[in-house]
Enzyme design. Sequence first.
Site, PDB file in Angstrom:
ATOM      1  N   LYS A 167       0.817  -1.219   0.000  1.00  0.00           N
ATOM      2  CA  LYS A 167       0.000   0.000   0.000  1.00  0.00           C
ATOM      3  C   LYS A 167       0.847   1.264   0.000  1.00  0.00           C
ATOM      4  O   LYS A 167       0.463   2.271  -0.588  1.00  0.00           O
ATOM      5  CB  LYS A 167      -0.946  -0.004   1.207  1.00  0.00           C
ATOM      6  N   LYS A 222      -7.539  -9.646  -9.360  1.00  0.00           N
ATOM      7  CA  LYS A 222      -8.666  -9.690  -8.448  1.00  0.00           C
ATOM      8  C   LYS A 222      -9.731  -8.682  -8.876  1.00  0.00           C
ATOM      9  O   LYS A 222      -9.417  -7.592  -9.352  1.00  0.00           O
ATOM     10  CB  LYS A 222      -8.174  -9.344  -7.035  1.00  0.00           C
ATOM     11  N   LYS A 243     -13.039  -2.603  -7.079  1.00  0.00           N
ATOM     12  CA  LYS A 243     -13.770  -1.383  -7.416  1.00  0.00           C
ATOM     13  C   LYS A 243     -12.839  -0.269  -7.874  1.00  0.00           C
ATOM     14  O   LYS A 243     -13.291   0.739  -8.394  1.00  0.00           O
ATOM     15  CB  LYS A 243     -14.615  -0.897  -6.227  1.00  0.00           C
TER      16      LYS A 243
END
Length: 336
Positions: free
Chosen positions: A111, A194, A197
Amino acid sequence: MKRIFSGIQPSGGFTLGNYLGAIKNWVALQKDFECIYCIVDLHAITMFQKPDELRANSRLGAATLIAAGIDHKKHKIMLQSMVPAHAQLAWVFNCVARVGWMNRMTQFKDKAGKDRDSASLGLYAYPSLMAADILVYKATHVPVGEDQKQHLELTRDIAQKFNHDYGLDFFPLTEPLIFGEATRVMSLRDGSKKMSKSDPSDFSRINLTDSAEQIADKIRKAKTDPHAVPDAPPASEEVRAQRPEAYNLMGIYAALADTTMAAVAKEHGGKQFSAFKNALTELAVAKLGPITSEMRRLEKDPGAVDAVLRDGSERCRAMADPILEEVYRIVGFLKP
């Protein structure tokens, strides 16, 4: 009774991947466990959030759980920031966890990216707060995906070190619950990625707010290959990688139908994908339609969603505060 804790990020609309990979399993767990499901807004602000969007997304997360079938009266849907004990226990755990443990957390590396020095301290300490989320209720089990297994291992390490440091058997060593075929839902445009959104293409995913027409259009345009539907589940990851989109659609069908990939292969193997996609569309619309309708109803009644969150959070405070008070006593803090 065995106690489940799990959380979901209030990061916007939820996809079929979120539903099949987590929420559907959470609904099933209500039969055998006492369940606490948390909208983790404290975790969300490890990356900057616009305040109005965070509030709206927190409500959307709660509405999604209600619409999917979580019984918020028997169990609990709560908002992390409404229970201060989460953050208070996290500080104690920051002092129990070791820097070396945190440095091994792969999600921070993923991240934070290359510019780690500009990442927030909250993002770095995220796993310690996750441990507090779980252990402030002495949860016995946590449903986790593959990407969260390392964090649960850290939770167990923190519990074990706390118990050892203070010579007590206070916190349980929480056990993971890892589900099978439904845990990996991949992009409709690229079976190696994967479903997310954050993908720029809306056709890569099915959103839980999509209409029947949108679901049909997305499944019809989902990437496949020139061959027929496989007549057996993939025997290995290498086999899956040869036809990722085909096996992804089969896996989605199996998860929605509460069956196995082998059963899907037996029923549909050898058929053309056009026919299989029609069957998948019919199944997806039947399963997701009622959830979408209830989400839309709740969206028009934010007060009702807020009431569910307040009630769940209040009941969670009643559980968490005595545990935190005992931790404070064990650590040596004076009673206020």
